[in-house]
Design a protein around this motif. Sequence first.
Motif, PDB file in Angstrom:
ATOM      1  N   HIS A  12       0.828  -1.201   0.000  1.00 13.41           N
ATOM      2  CA  HIS A  12       0.000   0.000   0.000  1.00 13.41           C
ATOM      3  C   HIS A  12       0.869   1.259   0.000  1.00 13.41           C
ATOM      4  O   HIS A  12       1.775   1.399   0.826  1.00 13.41           O
ATOM      5  CB  HIS A  12      -0.924  -0.010   1.224  1.00 13.41           C
ATOM      6  CG  HIS A  12      -1.803   1.199   1.328  1.00 13.41           C
ATOM      7  ND1 HIS A  12      -2.716   1.532   0.358  1.00 13.41           N
ATOM      8  CD2 HIS A  12      -1.887   2.176   2.286  1.00 13.41           C
ATOM      9  CE1 HIS A  12      -3.338   2.643   0.711  1.00 13.41           C
ATOM     10  NE2 HIS A  12      -2.855   3.044   1.876  1.00 13.41           N
ATOM     11  N   ARG A  13       0.658   2.141  -0.956  1.00 14.06           N
ATOM     12  CA  ARG A  13       1.345   3.432  -1.093  1.00 14.06           C
ATOM     13  C   ARG A  13       2.853   3.282  -1.391  1.00 14.06           C
ATOM     14  O   ARG A  13       3.601   4.232  -1.217  1.00 14.06           O
ATOM     15  CB  ARG A  13       1.148   4.280   0.171  1.00 14.06           C
ATOM     16  CG  ARG A  13      -0.302   4.713   0.404  1.00 14.06           C
ATOM     17  CD  ARG A  13      -0.440   5.453   1.720  1.00 14.06           C
ATOM     18  NE  ARG A  13       0.376   6.657   1.759  1.00 14.06           N
ATOM     19  CZ  ARG A  13       0.601   7.369   2.876  1.00 14.06           C
ATOM     20  NH1 ARG A  13       0.069   6.968   4.030  1.00 14.06           N
ATOM     21  NH2 ARG A  13       1.349   8.448   2.838  1.00 14.06           N
ATOM     22  N   HIS A  14       3.265   2.108  -1.842  1.00 17.11           N
ATOM     23  CA  HIS A  14       4.698   1.941  -2.097  1.00 17.11           C
ATOM     24  C   HIS A  14       5.188   2.834  -3.229  1.00 17.11           C
ATOM     25  O   HIS A  14       6.373   3.173  -3.296  1.00 17.11           O
ATOM     26  CB  HIS A  14       5.011   0.474  -2.419  1.00 17.11           C
ATOM     27  CG  HIS A  14       4.609   0.061  -3.798  1.00 17.11           C
ATOM     28  ND1 HIS A  14       3.328  -0.336  -4.112  1.00 17.11           N
ATOM     29  CD2 HIS A  14       5.317   0.002  -4.963  1.00 17.11           C
ATOM     30  CE1 HIS A  14       3.260  -0.636  -5.397  1.00 17.11           C
ATOM     31  NE2 HIS A  14       4.447  -0.444  -5.938  1.00 17.11           N
ATOM     32  N   GLU A  15       4.255   3.231  -4.129  1.00 11.37           N
ATOM     33  CA  GLU A  15       4.660   4.094  -5.242  1.00 11.37           C
ATOM     34  C   GLU A  15       5.178   5.445  -4.746  1.00 11.37           C
ATOM     35  O   GLU A  15       5.980   6.098  -5.418  1.00 11.37           O
ATOM     36  CB  GLU A  15       3.505   4.284  -6.232  1.00 11.37           C
ATOM     37  CG  GLU A  15       2.323   5.060  -5.711  1.00 11.37           C
ATOM     38  CD  GLU A  15       1.374   4.214  -4.877  1.00 11.37           C
ATOM     39  OE1 GLU A  15       0.402   4.783  -4.337  1.00 11.37           O
ATOM     40  OE2 GLU A  15       1.598   2.988  -4.757  1.00 11.37           O
ATOM     41  N   GLU A  16       4.752   5.852  -3.543  1.00 10.23           N
ATOM     42  CA  GLU A  16       5.252   7.109  -2.981  1.00 10.23           C
ATOM     43  C   GLU A  16       6.744   7.022  -2.681  1.00 10.23           C
ATOM     44  O   GLU A  16       7.488   7.996  -2.882  1.00 10.23           O
ATOM     45  CB  GLU A  16       4.469   7.472  -1.718  1.00 10.23           C
ATOM     46  CG  GLU A  16       3.002   7.765  -1.967  1.00 10.23           C
ATOM     47  CD  GLU A  16       2.269   8.153  -0.691  1.00 10.23           C
ATOM     48  OE1 GLU A  16       2.947   8.597   0.265  1.00 10.23           O
ATOM     49  OE2 GLU A  16       1.027   8.011  -0.640  1.00 10.23           O
ATOM     50  N   LYS A  55      10.451   9.072   5.135  1.00  8.92           N
ATOM     51  CA  LYS A  55       9.326   8.563   4.339  1.00  8.92           C
ATOM     52  C   LYS A  55       8.979   7.137   4.741  1.00  8.92           C
ATOM     53  O   LYS A  55       7.799   6.762   4.793  1.00  8.92           O
ATOM     54  CB  LYS A  55       9.697   8.610   2.856  1.00  8.92           C
ATOM     55  CG  LYS A  55       8.531   8.280   1.923  1.00  8.92           C
ATOM     56  CD  LYS A  55       7.437   9.337   2.033  1.00  8.92           C
ATOM     57  CE  LYS A  55       6.316   9.071   1.066  1.00  8.92           C
ATOM     58  NZ  LYS A  55       5.237  10.104   1.184  1.00  8.92           N
ATOM     59  N   GLU A  58       6.865   7.196   7.761  1.00 10.53           N
ATOM     60  CA  GLU A  58       5.502   7.609   7.405  1.00 10.53           C
ATOM     61  C   GLU A  58       4.694   6.441   6.839  1.00 10.53           C
ATOM     62  O   GLU A  58       3.489   6.310   7.115  1.00 10.53           O
ATOM     63  CB  GLU A  58       5.567   8.742   6.382  1.00 10.53           C
ATOM     64  CG  GLU A  58       4.205   9.222   5.902  1.00 10.53           C
ATOM     65  CD  GLU A  58       4.329  10.223   4.762  1.00 10.53           C
ATOM     66  OE1 GLU A  58       3.393  10.288   3.940  1.00 10.53           O
ATOM     67  OE2 GLU A  58       5.367  10.921   4.684  1.00 10.53           O
ATOM     68  N   LEU A  59       5.376   5.568   6.069  1.00 11.51           N
ATOM     69  CA  LEU A  59       4.712   4.426   5.444  1.00 11.51           C
ATOM     70  C   LEU A  59       4.744   3.182   6.328  1.00 11.51           C
ATOM     71  O   LEU A  59       4.362   2.093   5.887  1.00 11.51           O
ATOM     72  CB  LEU A  59       5.371   4.113   4.096  1.00 11.51           C
ATOM     73  CG  LEU A  59       5.312   5.223   3.040  1.00 11.51           C
ATOM     74  CD1 LEU A  59       6.070   4.797   1.789  1.00 11.51           C
ATOM     75  CD2 LEU A  59       3.871   5.579   2.699  1.00 11.51           C
TER      76      LEU A  59
END
Length: 303
Positions: A12-16, A55, A58-59
């Motif tokens: 989840h949200r790894h593209e960030e 980051k 945050e993830l």
Amino acid sequence: MYETLTYVGGVHRHEEMEELIEDLGGFVLQENMLQMDLILTLAVPIDDVEKVKEKARELLGKVKIAPMAGTEIAVVSPTLARHHLPHAACDIAEYLRRYGAKDNMIGLARGAGKGISRISEEEKQLINEHDLAIFALGSFKHCIKEKTHLFEDINVPVVVTGAPKIKVEELPGATAYVSGFGRIPRRLKRGENIRALKKLVRVVEEILDNRRREIAEDPPLVPPIVVKSEIEHQVHAIKNIYSPTPVTSQLDGVRVKLNYERYHKDIEKVKVYDYKLGDIAEIKPSIMYDYILVKLLPETSLV
């Protein structure tokens, strides 16, 4: 200068994270997705490491230094038979991946028995395509000493593992020897096994660091991680490769998992800074599945 890191987090949200690496001028060297977990091997500018760690927090992921990132290691077993391959050799390979290494398992065709064990010229060439080779041998000192012909003329650094304590001077062709392994019919999960694996990691890291220093004395015009990135962006056939790490970084080049006959001209035309890759590298067929092997030439050879 780049720092190599391993990021472990959720899908989840790894593209960030990947977008941040790109914005910082870094590179994703390797990506492994295991169900809902993602493991990224990264190269980022040293000054920006804290931004990556921030980051990751945050993830809800974790970041650690990956000292073996950007290297390809051969883990060689005497045979593919179950008494040689599955336990110590596989656990060695799995443990090295935790530190960023890309490793390949190689089982020799005629390695069974100290009296008849052999290595073919083709197998030697395949091993020599790597940055380092680990020969996972057995439990008896006299047997290990009689198998030195398997690695005594290998051109890359060789680390031999086995059960007994042996001085490396007794093994012609070996760069280092690490004891505590051998034929173990179970997973390497006990305390003494973990200590042996950690020692192996330290030995391999030291050898790779020495190799990096040697390359730095006469470096290529462009770093391998930049070559990897440019090939991925300019050669569209890369997107159709389903094998992990379609472009694998090495200390002095890359391995491209495309057929040599069909694609070597495309690789030669890749622009890296102001150069064509064919002008600054030796591009040749690999012994592994007829892939393309790119070996960057040192600066002095191009003068």
